[in-house]
Each structure stands twice: as C-alpha cells, then as structure tokens.
Design a protein around this motif. Structure first.
Motif, short mmCIF file in Angstrom:
data_model
loop_
_atom_site.label_atom_id
_atom_site.label_comp_id
_atom_site.label_asym_id
_atom_site.label_seq_id
_atom_site.Cartn_x
_atom_site.Cartn_y
_atom_site.Cartn_z
N LEU A 14 1.13 -0.96 -0.14
CA LEU A 14 -0.29 0.03 0.52
C LEU A 14 0.95 1.28 -0.16
O LEU A 14 0.23 2.16 -0.78
CB LEU A 14 -1.29 -0.01 1.13
CG LEU A 14 -2.14 -1.06 1.29
CD1 LEU A 14 -2.70 -0.78 2.55
CD2 LEU A 14 -3.14 -0.03 0.06
N ASP A 15 2.15 1.41 0.76
CA ASP A 15 3.00 1.84 1.17
C ASP A 15 3.71 2.74 -0.06
O ASP A 15 3.88 3.83 -0.82
CB ASP A 15 3.95 2.53 2.32
CG ASP A 15 3.49 2.12 3.31
OD1 ASP A 15 2.27 2.72 3.72
OD2 ASP A 15 3.83 1.81 4.18
N PHE A 16 3.87 1.08 -1.16
CA PHE A 16 4.69 1.69 -2.80
C PHE A 16 3.40 2.31 -3.07
O PHE A 16 4.09 3.11 -4.25
CB PHE A 16 5.32 0.28 -2.92
CG PHE A 16 5.50 0.36 -4.17
CD1 PHE A 16 6.92 0.13 -4.43
CD2 PHE A 16 4.89 -0.34 -5.11
CE1 PHE A 16 7.55 0.90 -5.80
CE2 PHE A 16 5.30 -0.22 -6.67
CZ PHE A 16 6.26 0.16 -7.14
N TYR A 17 2.87 2.07 -3.33
CA TYR A 17 1.35 2.18 -4.86
C TYR A 17 1.07 3.48 -4.27
O TYR A 17 0.80 4.31 -5.62
CB TYR A 17 -0.04 1.26 -4.57
CG TYR A 17 0.99 -0.45 -5.32
CD1 TYR A 17 1.61 -0.57 -6.37
CD2 TYR A 17 0.26 -1.18 -4.38
CE1 TYR A 17 1.59 -1.40 -6.57
CE2 TYR A 17 0.26 -2.25 -4.87
CZ TYR A 17 1.17 -3.28 -5.74
OH TYR A 17 1.56 -4.27 -6.19
N PRO A 26 -6.71 7.19 -0.34
CA PRO A 26 -6.69 5.30 -0.29
C PRO A 26 -8.74 5.29 0.56
O PRO A 26 -8.86 6.19 0.69
CB PRO A 26 -5.71 6.21 1.49
CG PRO A 26 -6.29 7.58 1.38
CD PRO A 26 -6.10 8.09 -0.15
N GLY A 27 -8.83 4.23 0.52
CA GLY A 27 -9.52 3.60 1.00
C GLY A 27 -9.79 2.88 1.82
O GLY A 27 -9.43 4.09 3.21
N SER A 28 -10.57 1.82 1.96
CA SER A 28 -9.99 0.82 3.80
C SER A 28 -8.97 0.36 3.63
O SER A 28 -8.77 -0.03 3.30
CB SER A 28 -11.92 0.50 3.77
OG SER A 28 -13.06 1.25 3.67
N MET A 45 -5.72 -6.85 7.18
CA MET A 45 -6.07 -7.98 6.26
C MET A 45 -6.62 -8.09 5.05
O MET A 45 -6.21 -9.04 3.85
CB MET A 45 -8.01 -8.32 7.29
CG MET A 45 -8.36 -9.85 7.04
SD MET A 45 -9.47 -9.69 7.77
CE MET A 45 -9.05 -9.23 9.31
N PHE A 46 -7.37 -6.39 4.70
CA PHE A 46 -7.58 -6.24 3.03
C PHE A 46 -7.14 -4.34 3.02
O PHE A 46 -8.02 -4.34 4.61
CB PHE A 46 -8.94 -7.06 3.02
CG PHE A 46 -10.34 -7.09 3.58
CD1 PHE A 46 -11.19 -5.49 3.41
CD2 PHE A 46 -10.73 -7.35 4.73
CE1 PHE A 46 -11.89 -5.40 3.65
CE2 PHE A 46 -11.82 -7.70 4.88
CZ PHE A 46 -12.33 -6.01 5.29
N SER A 47 -7.65 -4.40 1.78
CA SER A 47 -7.54 -2.84 1.92
C SER A 47 -7.84 -2.25 0.79
O SER A 47 -8.25 -3.74 -0.58
CB SER A 47 -6.84 -2.14 2.62
OG SER A 47 -5.43 -2.67 1.29
N ASP A 48 -8.28 -1.91 0.16
CA ASP A 48 -8.44 -1.23 -1.36
C ASP A 48 -8.24 1.04 -1.46
O ASP A 48 -7.61 1.55 -0.29
CB ASP A 48 -10.14 -1.07 -1.26
CG ASP A 48 -10.32 0.29 -0.37
OD1 ASP A 48 -10.31 0.82 0.09
OD2 ASP A 48 -11.86 0.18 -1.24
N PHE A 49 -8.07 1.29 -2.57
CA PHE A 49 -7.52 2.11 -2.20
C PHE A 49 -7.53 2.71 -4.39
O PHE A 49 -8.28 1.62 -4.93
CB PHE A 49 -6.21 2.68 -1.76
CG PHE A 49 -5.06 1.91 -2.96
CD1 PHE A 49 -4.66 2.67 -4.46
CD2 PHE A 49 -4.26 0.79 -2.95
CE1 PHE A 49 -3.20 1.90 -5.21
CE2 PHE A 49 -3.68 0.40 -3.45
CZ PHE A 49 -2.59 1.28 -4.66
#
Length: 52
Positions: A14-17, A26-28, A45-49
C-alpha cells in the motif's frame, strides 16, 4: 493476495503504490484484531484504494 512468501507485506505494498501513483486515494484498511495463523495482530487483512 499477499500470502505465502508475501505474507504480512500488504501494508508495505500500500505504501509503495501510494508513493508510486500521485493520484492514489486511500480507501479502507482493515487489520487483524488478534493473531490469526501467520498474521500478527495489526497486520493488514485487506484494503483498497483508487487510482484516477
């Protein structure tokens, strides 16, 4: 999916993207509340953006 050798590296991804794409929004981000299998408490566990 971040499993096997990539297990517990989702936050790093996430940090890289976010750093790679200027328009990443950023999302959840949902983390494990307690240790589960190879995932420690606090691991993603999971995330989105979104990228426009």
């Amino acid at each position: 999916m971040y499993c096997g050798p990539a297990q517990n590296r989702a936050a790093e991804a996430l940090d890289f993207y976010a750093a790679t794409f200027d328009d990443a929004a950023p999302g959840s981000v949902v983390t494990y509340p307690e240790p589960t299998g190879p995932a420690p408490a606090g691991a993603v566990m999971f995330s989105d953006f979104s990228i426009s």
